[in-house]
Design a protein around this motif. Structure first.
Motif, PDB file in Angstrom:
ATOM      1  N   MET A 461       0.831  -1.345  -0.012  1.00 25.13           N
ATOM      2  CA  MET A 461       0.018  -0.058   0.094  1.00 25.13           C
ATOM      3  C   MET A 461       0.890   1.255  -0.037  1.00 25.13           C
ATOM      4  SD  MET A 461      -3.444  -0.322   2.340  1.00 25.13           S
ATOM      5  CE  MET A 461      -2.473  -0.540   3.891  1.00 25.13           C
ATOM      6  N   ASP A 462       1.804   1.196   0.829  1.00 25.58           N
ATOM      7  CA  ASP A 462       2.581   2.489   1.026  1.00 25.58           C
ATOM      8  C   ASP A 462       3.840   1.890   1.905  1.00 25.58           C
ATOM      9  OD1 ASP A 462       4.003   4.999   2.257  1.00 25.58           O
ATOM     10  OD2 ASP A 462       2.142   6.180   1.370  1.00 25.58           O
ATOM     11  N   GLY A 463       4.974   1.603   1.058  1.00 29.25           N
ATOM     12  CA  GLY A 463       6.000   1.130   1.816  1.00 29.25           C
ATOM     13  C   GLY A 463       6.404   1.957   3.067  1.00 29.25           C
ATOM     14  N   THR A 464       6.624   3.028   3.118  1.00 30.58           N
ATOM     15  CA  THR A 464       7.325   3.851   3.979  1.00 30.58           C
ATOM     16  C   THR A 464       6.159   3.863   5.155  1.00 30.58           C
ATOM     17  OG1 THR A 464       8.405   5.308   2.503  1.00 30.58           O
ATOM     18  CG2 THR A 464       8.174   5.881   4.679  1.00 30.58           C
ATOM     19  N   ARG A 465       5.014   4.099   5.203  1.00 31.66           N
ATOM     20  CA  ARG A 465       3.968   4.262   6.359  1.00 31.66           C
ATOM     21  C   ARG A 465       3.900   2.806   6.854  1.00 31.66           C
ATOM     22  NH1 ARG A 465       1.253   8.469   2.522  1.00 31.66           N
ATOM     23  NH2 ARG A 465       1.664  10.484   3.799  1.00 31.66           N
ATOM     24  N   VAL A 466       3.667   1.887   6.005  1.00 28.89           N
ATOM     25  CA  VAL A 466       3.461   0.457   6.533  1.00 28.89           C
ATOM     26  C   VAL A 466       4.921   0.051   7.351  1.00 28.89           C
ATOM     27  CG1 VAL A 466       3.211  -1.761   6.110  1.00 28.89           C
ATOM     28  CG2 VAL A 466       1.754  -0.296   4.930  1.00 28.89           C
ATOM     29  N   GLU A 467       5.989   0.440   6.703  1.00 28.11           N
ATOM     30  CA  GLU A 467       7.060  -0.009   7.710  1.00 28.11           C
ATOM     31  C   GLU A 467       7.066   0.669   8.963  1.00 28.11           C
ATOM     32  OE1 GLU A 467      11.062  -0.919   8.364  1.00 28.11           O
ATOM     33  OE2 GLU A 467       9.702  -1.911   6.930  1.00 28.11           O
ATOM     34  N   ALA A 468       6.783   2.037   9.082  1.00 33.24           N
ATOM     35  CA  ALA A 468       6.447   2.836  10.288  1.00 33.24           C
ATOM     36  C   ALA A 468       5.829   1.982  11.432  1.00 33.24           C
ATOM     37  CB  ALA A 468       5.858   4.260  10.006  1.00 33.24           C
ATOM     38  N   VAL A 469       4.800   1.564  10.842  1.00 35.47           N
ATOM     39  CA  VAL A 469       3.884   0.554  11.579  1.00 35.47           C
ATOM     40  C   VAL A 469       4.536  -0.635  12.233  1.00 35.47           C
ATOM     41  CG1 VAL A 469       1.759  -0.483  12.036  1.00 35.47           C
ATOM     42  CG2 VAL A 469       1.847   1.666  10.604  1.00 35.47           C
ATOM     43  N   TRP A 470       5.094  -1.196  11.056  1.00 30.90           N
ATOM     44  CA  TRP A 470       5.906  -2.171  11.500  1.00 30.90           C
ATOM     45  C   TRP A 470       6.950  -2.241  12.679  1.00 30.90           C
ATOM     46  CZ3 TRP A 470      10.867  -4.085  11.485  1.00 30.90           C
ATOM     47  CH2 TRP A 470      11.244  -5.405  11.714  1.00 30.90           C
ATOM     48  N   LYS A 471       7.694  -1.148  12.449  1.00 26.23           N
ATOM     49  CA  LYS A 471       8.870  -0.537  13.093  1.00 26.23           C
ATOM     50  C   LYS A 471       8.399  -0.222  14.552  1.00 26.23           C
ATOM     51  CE  LYS A 471      13.022   0.613  14.596  1.00 26.23           C
ATOM     52  NZ  LYS A 471      14.076  -0.750  14.688  1.00 26.23           N
TER      53      LYS A 471
END
Length: 562
Positions: A461-471
């Motif tokens: 969906m949105d790599g940067t934002r999804v990564e922020a949730v995962w992190k």
């Protein structure tokens, strides 16, 4: 402006964000079909918007009053309560054996949110009754269930919770109310209780008090406390109220808000009562009632926040200052972040409710652990968000927000009690880092693993934002591992920021699911949360690491004590 029950938003969360479909797939809750859910939410929304919401202002301006020992309710509250009772809303999740509908708590909480958003002061009446119903279902004798549950479920009688005394608030074990056996299975209850919500009423024919008291041989502390049913009027063999019991309202509290809800000082003078559950088992029975109420109070925060936000958005669209102020960047920021937080808090509350439903339907211990973990988070975050959003709504109104005629200040005054009652949010946080971490953090880590797995599944969906949730979930997982290794003073010193950080990560998780299932607006709202609200977890986890030493070291005089 007129409150509009958020039926569409609630339905979207049930359909796409929390596992309500799993609840409806169980044998216990098979009746909760999509058509049934739609009908319930639509009708409850209509009642809340059209019947209850018009009473909200009257409750604030014309508070409940005590006349000749009887509480007189605010104008129109009798009609509003009658609509709640006749609609069957009190017993929505109660046992069908005694007249309840037996539907999921998730639906009950959704209906509760809409009623609270419409008129919090009146909604408190059925909320306390629902808690008492659940306590009786779990702990009362069959005879007591048959006598009291149909009346409570049908709305003929209302129920209260009597814990607090002048010298025993959070320290419930310090209570002085005593219970003496009468020799016929009943007990004489003597003592005083304070902060009793809807402790008397003229909208029902009887008020039933669940009272904590100590038997003559009860040990000191919470282990020596029992719970008793003490009705205002003694029922006859057919369950009809007859002579008055030794119960009276001493006074009503003058409060910051919820003026239409009578908060009573109660006196018990050799009042006749009957044991609920086992002798010295009062805290277990009362906690059944309180856990129901804690989630429901989180839902109240969401409901009042929703109502305040609706009015703020409408005002911003109409108010002209160099054009409609809703076009101004800062006003838009306030409205957007408030809307994102309301969504997150609502989803967390409904997630907790579905976990309760799954635990009840399946007996699965993992679901029970999930529900237990989420309860303090739902209560604290839901009410904190309600306060933040109501405060922001006043700010959106500018100077007019400080003027009572606009009505927006009522939401802030009303919702301010929610982080306090049914266990302060500090106590919720300490419960989270204490009792809920007695498993070494297993339930918390299972939820965080689920969030990380879900984030990976939506990375397109949105790599940067999804990564922020995962992190964020990974960082919280690491912080949780460190937390469970610390002593309780260090845990408690960081309990509130830890709970807040956990709630922000959960909120981002639910927004991520909404972005994946919804339209472009759902996605944009999710990114508002991820970009502007989620990052605050980092500062909160830094505070968690600070521990207790610096708080212990600072002198009382430095804190302002002369």
């Amino acid at each position: 402006m007129t409150y509009r029950a958020p039926v569409k938003q609630i339905r979207f969360i049930l359909d796409h964000v929390v596992p309500f479909a799993e609840v409806a797939a169980t044998d216990r809750f098979a009746e909760a079909s999509p058509d049934m859910v739609e009908a319930i939410l639509t009708e409850a929304g209509r009642m809340s918007s059209e019947v209850l919401a018009p009473l909200n202002r009257a409750g604030d301006e014309h508070p409940a009053r005590l006349e000749n020992g009887v509480v007189r309710s605010s104008p129109g509250f009798d009609r509003g309560f009658q609509a709640i009772a006749e609609g069957g809303w009190i017993g929505l999740s109660a046992d069908p054996e005694h007249g309840g509908a037996g539907l999921p708590q998730a639906l009950n909480m959704a209906v509760g949110e809409m009623m609270a958003g419409a008129c919090l002061a009146l909604q408190l009446n059925p909320l306390l009754t629902q808690g008492q119903i659940e306590a009786l279902e779990h702990h009362a004798s069959d005879e007591m269930k048959a006598q009291y549950l149909p009346k409570l479920i049908g709305g003929a009688w209302n129920g209260t919770m009597n814990l607090t005394e002048p010298g025993a608030g959070s320290d419930v074990g310090a209570l002085k109310t005593r219970a003496e056996p009468n020799g016929d299975g009943s007990f004489s209850i003597t003592g005083q209780k304070i902060f009793i919500t809807w402790g008397d009423s003229d909208v029902t024919e009887n008020t039933c008090h669940a009272v904590l008291a100590r038997l003559p041989d009860g040990v000191q502390g919470t282990k020596g406390i029992s719970l008793f049913m003490v009705p205002k009027y003694l029922p006859d063999a057919d369950g009809n109220p007859t002579e008055p019991n030794g119960v009276k309202v001493v006074s009503l509290e003058h409060k910051l808000g919820i003026h239409g809800s009578p908060t009573c000082v109660m006196a018990y003078e050799n009042a006749k009562g009957w044991l609920i559950g086992n002798e010295n088992g009062g805290m277990a029975a009362m906690f059944t009632m309180m856990n129901n109420a804690r989630l429901a109070v989180g839902v109240q925060g969401v409901g009042v926040g929703e109502a305040a936000l609706q009015q703020a958005a409408a005002y911003a669209a109409e108010r002209e200052q160099f054009g409609p102020i809703i076009r101004h960047a800062d006003v838009r920021r306030m409205l957007a972040t408030s809307r994102a937080e309301i969504f997150a808090a609502r989803a967390i509350c409904l997630s907790c409710a579905t976990a309760l439903d799954m635990a009840r339907a399946t007996g699965d211990r993992d679901w029970a652990a999930r529900a237990a973990l989420l309860t303090p988070i739902a209560k604290a975050y839901g009410t904190d968000v309600g306060c933040r959003v109501a405060d922001t709504a006043v700010q959106v109104h500018g100077g007019m927000g400080y003027i009572e005629e606009t009505g927006i200040a009522q939401y802030l005054r009303d919702v301010r009690i929610t982080p306090i009652y049914e266990g302060t949010n500090g106590i919720q946080a300490m419960d989270l880092v204490g009792r809920k971490m007695m498993d070494g953090g297993t339930a918390a880590q299972a939820l965080l693993d689920e969030i990380m797995d879900d984030a990976r599944a939506h990375s397109q969906m949105d790599g940067t934002r999804v990564e922020a949730v995962w992190k964020a979930a990974q960082t919280l997982s690491e912080a949780t591992n460190r937390l469970v290794e610390r002593g309780m003073n260090d845990r408690n010193a960081g309990a509130v920021p830890y709970l807040s950080a956990f709630a922000r990560v959960l909120g981002a998780y639910h927004h991520l699911r909404a972005a994946a299932a919804g339209n472009e607006d759902d996605k944009r709202l999710a990114w508002i949360y991820v970009d502007r609200v989620l990052p605050r977890y980092r500062a909160e986890l830094i505070e968690v690491e600070a521990g207790f030493d610096d708080l212990q070291a600072i002198s009382d005089s430095a804190l302002g004590l002369a």
